[in-house]
Design a protein around this motif. Sequence first.
Motif, PDB file in Angstrom:
ATOM      1  N   GLY A 254      55.754  -7.176  23.276  1.00  0.00           N
ATOM      2  CA  GLY A 254      55.903  -7.867  24.643  1.00  0.00           C
ATOM      3  C   GLY A 254      56.340  -9.456  24.444  1.00  0.00           C
ATOM      4  O   GLY A 254      56.693 -10.162  25.483  1.00  0.00           O
ATOM      5  N   LYS A 283      54.858  -8.363  36.006  1.00  0.00           N
ATOM      6  CA  LYS A 283      54.142  -8.777  34.805  1.00  0.00           C
ATOM      7  C   LYS A 283      53.946 -10.313  35.200  1.00  0.00           C
ATOM      8  O   LYS A 283      54.682 -11.044  35.786  1.00  0.00           O
ATOM      9  CB  LYS A 283      55.017  -8.640  33.873  1.00  0.00           C
ATOM     10  N   HIS A 284      53.219 -10.852  34.205  1.00  0.00           N
ATOM     11  CA  HIS A 284      52.713 -12.278  34.122  1.00  0.00           C
ATOM     12  C   HIS A 284      53.737 -12.710  32.949  1.00  0.00           C
ATOM     13  O   HIS A 284      53.639 -12.224  31.775  1.00  0.00           O
ATOM     14  CB  HIS A 284      51.424 -12.599  33.814  1.00  0.00           C
ATOM     15  N   GLY A 370      46.531 -10.959  21.963  1.00  0.00           N
ATOM     16  CA  GLY A 370      46.883  -9.606  22.491  1.00  0.00           C
ATOM     17  C   GLY A 370      45.567  -8.602  22.906  1.00  0.00           C
ATOM     18  O   GLY A 370      44.497  -9.316  22.474  1.00  0.00           O
ATOM     19  N   ASP A 371      45.754  -7.673  23.315  1.00  0.00           N
ATOM     20  CA  ASP A 371      44.776  -6.598  23.488  1.00  0.00           C
ATOM     21  C   ASP A 371      44.602  -5.778  22.377  1.00  0.00           C
ATOM     22  O   ASP A 371      45.114  -5.905  21.270  1.00  0.00           O
ATOM     23  CB  ASP A 371      45.132  -5.868  24.774  1.00  0.00           C
ATOM     24  N   HIS A 375      49.293  -5.795  22.000  1.00  0.00           N
ATOM     25  CA  HIS A 375      50.317  -6.009  23.196  1.00  0.00           C
ATOM     26  C   HIS A 375      50.003  -7.380  23.658  1.00  0.00           C
ATOM     27  O   HIS A 375      48.878  -7.845  23.968  1.00  0.00           O
ATOM     28  CB  HIS A 375      50.536  -5.168  24.622  1.00  0.00           C
ATOM     29  N   ARG A 377      48.818 -10.622  25.599  1.00  0.00           N
ATOM     30  CA  ARG A 377      48.411 -10.901  27.007  1.00  0.00           C
ATOM     31  C   ARG A 377      47.771 -12.030  27.164  1.00  0.00           C
ATOM     32  O   ARG A 377      47.807 -12.789  28.595  1.00  0.00           O
ATOM     33  CB  ARG A 377      46.668 -10.266  27.014  1.00  0.00           C
ATOM     34  N   ASP A 401      52.006 -11.180  30.068  1.00  0.00           N
ATOM     35  CA  ASP A 401      52.458  -9.605  29.738  1.00  0.00           C
ATOM     36  C   ASP A 401      53.861  -9.654  29.098  1.00  0.00           C
ATOM     37  O   ASP A 401      54.090  -8.469  28.189  1.00  0.00           O
ATOM     38  CB  ASP A 401      52.500  -8.938  30.897  1.00  0.00           C
TER      39      ASP A 401
END
Length: 495
Positions: A254, A283-284, A370-371, A375, A377, A401
């Motif tokens: 991302g 998305k942010h 990230g998560d 990805h 976050r 995101d």
Amino acid sequence: MADPKGFMTTPRQEWPRRPVEERVGDWKEIYVPGALLPIISKQADRCMDCGIPFCHDACPLGNLIPEWNDLVSREDWRAASDRLHATNNFPEFTGRLCPAPCEAGCVLAINQPAVTIKNVECAIADRAWEEGFTSPRPPDRLSGKTVAVIGSGPTGLAAAQQLTRAGHTVALYEKNDRLGGLMRYGIPEFKMEKHHLDRRLEQMRVEGTKFRTSTTVGRDVGAAELRARYDAVVIATGATAWRELPVPGRELAGIHQAMEYLPLANRVCEGDLETSPLSAAGKHVVIVGGGDTGADCLGTTVREGAASVTQLDIYAQPGTERDEDTEPWPTYPKIYRLSGAHEEARDLRKAPAADADARLFAASTLRFTGDADGHVRSLHLVEVDAQRRPLPGTDRSLPADLVLLALGFTGPDREDGLVDQLGLTMEPRGTIARDAGFATNVPGVFAAGDAARGQSLIVWAIAEGRAVAAAVDCHLTGSSRLPAPIGPYDRPMRV
């Protein structure tokens, strides 16, 4: 000077933009169609016809600005077009994409708003196409000499057109499937609709320039082979080696470079894709980098329907007025400017965490998190002082995101093998070395534009293309009548 009192009686009036709510729903240019011509003659009247026009010096092309201002004020559009095209191959490009250092150098700008030089230029260029003043100019005879130009950005196109008109047989090589370089796949449609580019390319085709698309020199055709095939070679590949952001979490999915993101959005506009694989929809988004490329990403994410978008600028928010001590007239000042993209993000409240419009100033990225799927976050940042030192207690995070890196470019990308196959000497900063005549260390090979100068403005790119064409013409024939507006070591005016 059509109106000696024009600069005193007529206020500055710029080309009006379409309403934000309307323009973010499409990819068309942001300005009101047809709204420029009714105001531009009076705006040209504001030109003072200075005894020493510093706008000339501020523009590397040496545009004859007071002359075509006077002609526009008299509505002599053909003569204005002739004077404009005498120094600029592509005024419809610069009239839309250049930040207008000429206006910063306008003598009127010492104590009043400058003449709207950029708008006048754009009006002349568009009127020239409407009235048929831009007929192709094929050469009367051919020289028998051949030139390969590598890269179809503004430098390559200008060099190719000048050399073709001088009578040489020119083949222009472009790695992408369409011509135009970053003007095609980097500049969003809302800044310049691509039909402006297409009609100029058609003019060049009729004049005799040969185009070779989907051909990467160094990979699809050997660089040494190309050099042996032509009498001269011009390298105008641009500065496409992007700067990285070496912080923890950079490997997360991302996070993409701006020039990975923008070409996909442009391909959607070209009809190649229905939706961009990197679309910002829902998305942010955080954009790292406060320059024009970052603003291009900003306007693109807004049109794609981002949930939120924030642009980080490591510099402090500039003031609205020129600092006469550090950036005196006629230099180009760093002041607060509101681009169309920033206006859109501000009015649509796309960046609630930003200082102004969508920008968060004096902000430096610390890391990404990230998560569980790897990805991105969140982006973690800190405020910095004028020396870019972190300010204690200012750490914060933004939801992210999609992260777009718009940190600029260092020089030509060397992965294609062109530089190494030719054995070109490089400068320490990553650009191609050249002498005072634009020649590299390899006989018959010349370098121009961002590949040798480093990242710069479109006016400098076109000026380099015109100047390198004169150098190549002289190399091939012993002399040249082509104009050479700049030398390879010229730089913008600075204190």
